[in-house]
Write a protein that holds these residues in place. Structure first.
Motif, PDB file in Angstrom:
ATOM      1  N   GLY A  93       0.648  -1.191   0.004  1.00 41.91           N
ATOM      2  CA  GLY A  93      -0.035   0.106   0.028  1.00 41.91           C
ATOM      3  C   GLY A  93       1.027   1.368  -0.094  1.00 41.91           C
ATOM      4  N   ASN A  94       2.065   1.202   0.690  1.00 42.90           N
ATOM      5  CA  ASN A  94       2.669   2.553   0.869  1.00 42.90           C
ATOM      6  C   ASN A  94       3.475   2.824  -0.498  1.00 42.90           C
ATOM      7  N   PHE A  95       3.863   1.666  -1.181  1.00 41.59           N
ATOM      8  CA  PHE A  95       4.491   1.813  -2.699  1.00 41.59           C
ATOM      9  C   PHE A  95       3.279   2.360  -3.728  1.00 41.59           C
ATOM     10  N   ARG A  96       2.177   1.933  -3.397  1.00 48.61           N
ATOM     11  CA  ARG A  96       0.910   2.349  -4.231  1.00 48.61           C
ATOM     12  C   ARG A  96       0.786   3.831  -4.022  1.00 48.61           C
ATOM     13  N   LYS A  97       0.598   4.133  -2.744  1.00 51.53           N
ATOM     14  CA  LYS A  97       0.399   5.641  -2.374  1.00 51.53           C
ATOM     15  C   LYS A  97       1.556   6.710  -3.163  1.00 51.53           C
ATOM     16  N   ARG A  98       2.747   6.286  -2.581  1.00 53.15           N
ATOM     17  CA  ARG A  98       4.073   6.870  -3.307  1.00 53.15           C
ATOM     18  C   ARG A  98       3.985   6.862  -4.761  1.00 53.15           C
ATOM     19  N   THR A  99       3.612   6.061  -5.413  1.00 56.53           N
ATOM     20  CA  THR A  99       3.623   6.045  -6.740  1.00 56.53           C
ATOM     21  C   THR A  99       2.450   6.879  -7.237  1.00 56.53           C
ATOM     22  N   LEU A 100       1.373   6.874  -6.584  1.00 56.64           N
ATOM     23  CA  LEU A 100       0.208   7.762  -7.291  1.00 56.64           C
ATOM     24  C   LEU A 100       0.667   9.172  -6.892  1.00 56.64           C
ATOM     25  N   ALA A 101       1.552   9.392  -5.693  1.00 58.52           N
ATOM     26  CA  ALA A 101       1.588  10.871  -5.418  1.00 58.52           C
ATOM     27  C   ALA A 101       2.834  11.423  -6.425  1.00 58.52           C
ATOM     28  N   MET A 102       3.712  10.451  -6.565  1.00 58.21           N
ATOM     29  CA  MET A 102       4.876  10.805  -7.799  1.00 58.21           C
ATOM     30  C   MET A 102       4.144  11.101  -9.286  1.00 58.21           C
ATOM     31  N   LEU A 103       2.971  10.514  -9.742  1.00 56.76           N
ATOM     32  CA  LEU A 103       2.307  10.567 -10.773  1.00 56.76           C
ATOM     33  C   LEU A 103       1.553  12.029 -10.923  1.00 56.76           C
ATOM     34  N   LYS A 104       1.046  12.268  -9.552  1.00 58.66           N
ATOM     35  CA  LYS A 104       0.305  13.601  -9.361  1.00 58.66           C
ATOM     36  C   LYS A 104       1.108  14.813  -9.302  1.00 58.66           C
ATOM     37  N   ARG A 105       2.547  14.431  -8.798  1.00 61.74           N
ATOM     38  CA  ARG A 105       3.467  15.460  -8.638  1.00 61.74           C
ATOM     39  C   ARG A 105       3.040  15.956  -7.303  1.00 61.74           C
ATOM     40  N   THR A 106       2.751  15.215  -6.154  1.00 59.72           N
ATOM     41  CA  THR A 106       2.455  15.665  -5.049  1.00 59.72           C
ATOM     42  C   THR A 106       3.565  15.151  -4.131  1.00 59.72           C
ATOM     43  N   THR A 107       3.939  15.356  -2.771  1.00 58.12           N
ATOM     44  CA  THR A 107       4.736  14.925  -1.895  1.00 58.12           C
ATOM     45  C   THR A 107       4.171  14.151  -1.008  1.00 58.12           C
ATOM     46  N   VAL A 108       4.850  13.039  -0.331  1.00 60.02           N
ATOM     47  CA  VAL A 108       4.201  12.003   0.619  1.00 60.02           C
ATOM     48  C   VAL A 108       5.142  12.319   1.784  1.00 60.02           C
ATOM     49  N   GLU A 109       4.836  12.624   3.171  1.00 58.88           N
ATOM     50  CA  GLU A 109       5.696  12.543   4.188  1.00 58.88           C
ATOM     51  C   GLU A 109       5.789  11.270   4.875  1.00 58.88           C
ATOM     52  N   SER A 110       5.459  10.269   4.593  1.00 63.51           N
ATOM     53  CA  SER A 110       5.324   9.179   5.270  1.00 63.51           C
ATOM     54  C   SER A 110       6.889   8.442   5.162  1.00 63.51           C
ATOM     55  N   GLU A 111       7.393   8.055   6.207  1.00 64.03           N
ATOM     56  CA  GLU A 111       8.886   7.459   5.913  1.00 64.03           C
ATOM     57  C   GLU A 111       8.731   5.982   6.345  1.00 64.03           C
ATOM     58  N   SER A 112       7.589   5.269   6.327  1.00 64.01           N
ATOM     59  CA  SER A 112       7.253   4.016   6.377  1.00 64.01           C
ATOM     60  C   SER A 112       7.754   3.156   5.396  1.00 64.01           C
ATOM     61  N   SER A 113       8.147   1.782   5.566  1.00 63.92           N
ATOM     62  CA  SER A 113       8.446   1.144   4.471  1.00 63.92           C
ATOM     63  C   SER A 113       7.441   0.916   3.328  1.00 63.92           C
ATOM     64  N   LEU A 114       8.259   1.132   2.111  1.00 55.62           N
ATOM     65  CA  LEU A 114       7.307   0.885   0.909  1.00 55.62           C
ATOM     66  C   LEU A 114       6.899  -0.503   0.673  1.00 55.62           C
ATOM     67  N   TRP A 115       7.876  -1.368   1.152  1.00 59.58           N
ATOM     68  CA  TRP A 115       7.528  -2.964   0.529  1.00 59.58           C
ATOM     69  C   TRP A 115       6.982  -3.663   1.661  1.00 59.58           C
ATOM     70  N   GLU A 116       6.942  -3.299   2.980  1.00 62.32           N
ATOM     71  CA  GLU A 116       6.178  -4.338   3.921  1.00 62.32           C
ATOM     72  C   GLU A 116       7.117  -5.497   3.969  1.00 62.32           C
ATOM     73  N   LEU A 117       8.244  -5.468   3.439  1.00 68.19           N
ATOM     74  CA  LEU A 117       8.826  -6.835   3.660  1.00 68.19           C
ATOM     75  C   LEU A 117       9.494  -7.081   5.290  1.00 68.19           C
ATOM     76  N   GLY A 118       9.527  -5.988   5.960  1.00 70.46           N
ATOM     77  CA  GLY A 118      10.170  -6.323   7.099  1.00 70.46           C
ATOM     78  C   GLY A 118      11.597  -6.605   7.411  1.00 70.46           C
ATOM     79  N   VAL A 119      12.348  -6.567   6.085  1.00 74.15           N
ATOM     80  CA  VAL A 119      13.833  -7.004   6.072  1.00 74.15           C
ATOM     81  C   VAL A 119      14.431  -5.718   6.968  1.00 74.15           C
ATOM     82  N   GLY A 120      15.180  -6.273   8.004  1.00 74.32           N
ATOM     83  CA  GLY A 120      16.020  -5.192   8.759  1.00 74.32           C
ATOM     84  C   GLY A 120      15.169  -4.316   9.583  1.00 74.32           C
ATOM     85  N   GLU A 121      14.075  -4.700   9.878  1.00 79.41           N
ATOM     86  CA  GLU A 121      13.076  -3.627  10.581  1.00 79.41           C
ATOM     87  C   GLU A 121      12.600  -4.477  11.675  1.00 79.41           C
ATOM     88  N   GLU A 122      12.633  -3.831  12.944  1.00 72.99           N
ATOM     89  CA  GLU A 122      12.393  -4.482  14.194  1.00 72.99           C
ATOM     90  C   GLU A 122      10.700  -4.318  14.059  1.00 72.99           C
TER      91      GLU A 122
END
Length: 370
Positions: free
Chosen positions: A314-343
């Motif tokens: 979902g985060n990757f989808r939101k950031r992709t739509l924001a980039m296509l609309k030329r808007t900014t996204v302030e969320s710093e959460s993981s784009l992929w939700e893989l959890g690799v290296g994240e506690e």
């Protein structure tokens, strides 16, 4: 009698000038023409367009997020680079399938395209093993293989994957040759003196390149699913397996037909005389061009992976739509939700247990301290 002799002589001369080989080749080419000249080039063109658009969009999103780079971003980047390298070779395989491109393959270009085919496969399966192993250790054993505090290990793992993939493709660099007898072909050439190399390179691919990583992926994913079924894990851990599992399943669905066909071809040709044969690229080695078709299906994963990210993350989808609309996204959460290296956040049960002693202490504290 003279007339009879003349008629027979004329009949035999007519049969002597009739070329049965040409007729046989014509029938064979007619039967194989739909798959070779139409289906495979169209399949490669579709994969090329969708794959370049998807992976290009993925790299653009990663470039925007470069200030807050994560361990998951590192693995996704290397997977995308491997896919783009494979996509760059598809026009050559598509042109070869048409049998009309006499200039497609030189000797060096043939070796590059053939090696990239295998490098992409090895990098894909080994990187998925690294991701799955990190999730297995985190969810089942509560330890992490990768961490933000030591990101160097993730880079070392990715570079090691590339190095191992290059080593495993050494036989293809040696034996891939470009032949231009009747139609241009990029094939493996094994002579009588190097017959063992043919079987050895196949066994290297089947064991180190496919079977052992596949077993590791199956064990890791199975243990993770069993652990999540027995206990209520954190939401982040559940999301991670919901992203990793489809990636692994789609990878196997794309590459399993090719590897099964290659295993069958290895056993069928192991006792035969050495010859010019196919090993990993669209050519004619088995009946009905099984290797050519299944190798094209294997390349399909390069365009399916970005689509999976759009559907599952979902985060990757939101950031992709924001980039296509030329808007900014302030969320710093993981784009992929893989959890690799994240506690992962603590489970709800643990939070409740920690809350109980805190509430009991609160009851003992005087109200003036609140």
């Amino acid at each position: 009698m003279m007339n009879m002799d003349v008629e027979l002589d004329g009949l035999f001369r007519q049969n002597g000038t009739y070329n049965y080989d040409d007729d046989y080749e014509y029938v064979e080419d007619t039967e194989s023409r739909p798959s070779e000249a139409v289906f495979i080039p169209v399949l490669y063109c579709v994969e090329l367009v969708i794959g370049l658009l998807g992976n290009g969009l993925l790299l653009a999103v990663l470039a925007q997020k470069r200030r807050s780079w994560s361990i998951s971003d590192t693995f996704i980047l290397h997977l995308s680079v491997a896919d783009i390298l494979l996509l760059a070779t598809l026009p050559f395989w598509a042109a070869q399938a048409t049998k009309q491109c006499l200039w497609c393959f030189s000797g060096f270009l043939c070796k590059i395209c053939g090696a990239v085919f295998y490098i992409n496969f090895y990098c894909g399966i080994f990187l998925l093993v690294c991701i799955s192993l990190d999730r297995y250790l985190s969810i089942v054993h509560a330890t992490q293989l990768y961490s933000h505090k030591k990101p160097r290990l993730a880079h070392i793992s990715c570079l090691s994957v590339w190095l191992v993939s290059l080593i495993l493709t050494i036989p293809h660099w040696i034996f891939l040759v470009a032949r231009k007898d009747v139609v241009p072909q990029c094939v493996h050439s094994y002579t009588q003196s190097v017959t063992d190399w043919k079987l050895g390179s196949r066994l290297l691919h089947h064991t180190l390149g496919f079977l052992l990583p596949a077993v590791a992926l199956i064990i890791c994913c199975s243990c993770i699913l069993l652990q999540l079924k027995r206990s209520s894990e954190g939401l982040q851990k559940q999301r991670a397996i919901m992203v990793i599992l489809p990636l692994v399943v789609v990878f196997f669905l794309c590459w399993m037909p090719y590897n099964i066909t290659l295993i069958v071809d290895t056993f069928r040709n192991s006792s035969k005389e050495p010859d010019i044969e196919l090993s990993g690229n669209p050519q004619r080695s088995l009946k009905i061009n099984a290797l050519m078709v299944t190798s094209g299906l294997g390349c399909m994963h390069a365009c399916l992976r970005p689509l999976l990210y759009l559907c599952l993350c979902g985060n990757f989808r939101k950031r992709t739509l924001a980039m296509l609309k030329r808007t900014t996204v302030e969320s710093e959460s993981s784009l992929w939700e893989l959890g690799v290296g994240e506690e992962a956040p603590p489970d709800q049960n643990h939070e409740e247990e920690e809350a109980k002693p805190m509430t009991s202490v609160d009851h003992q504290v005087p109200s003036s301290q609140c």
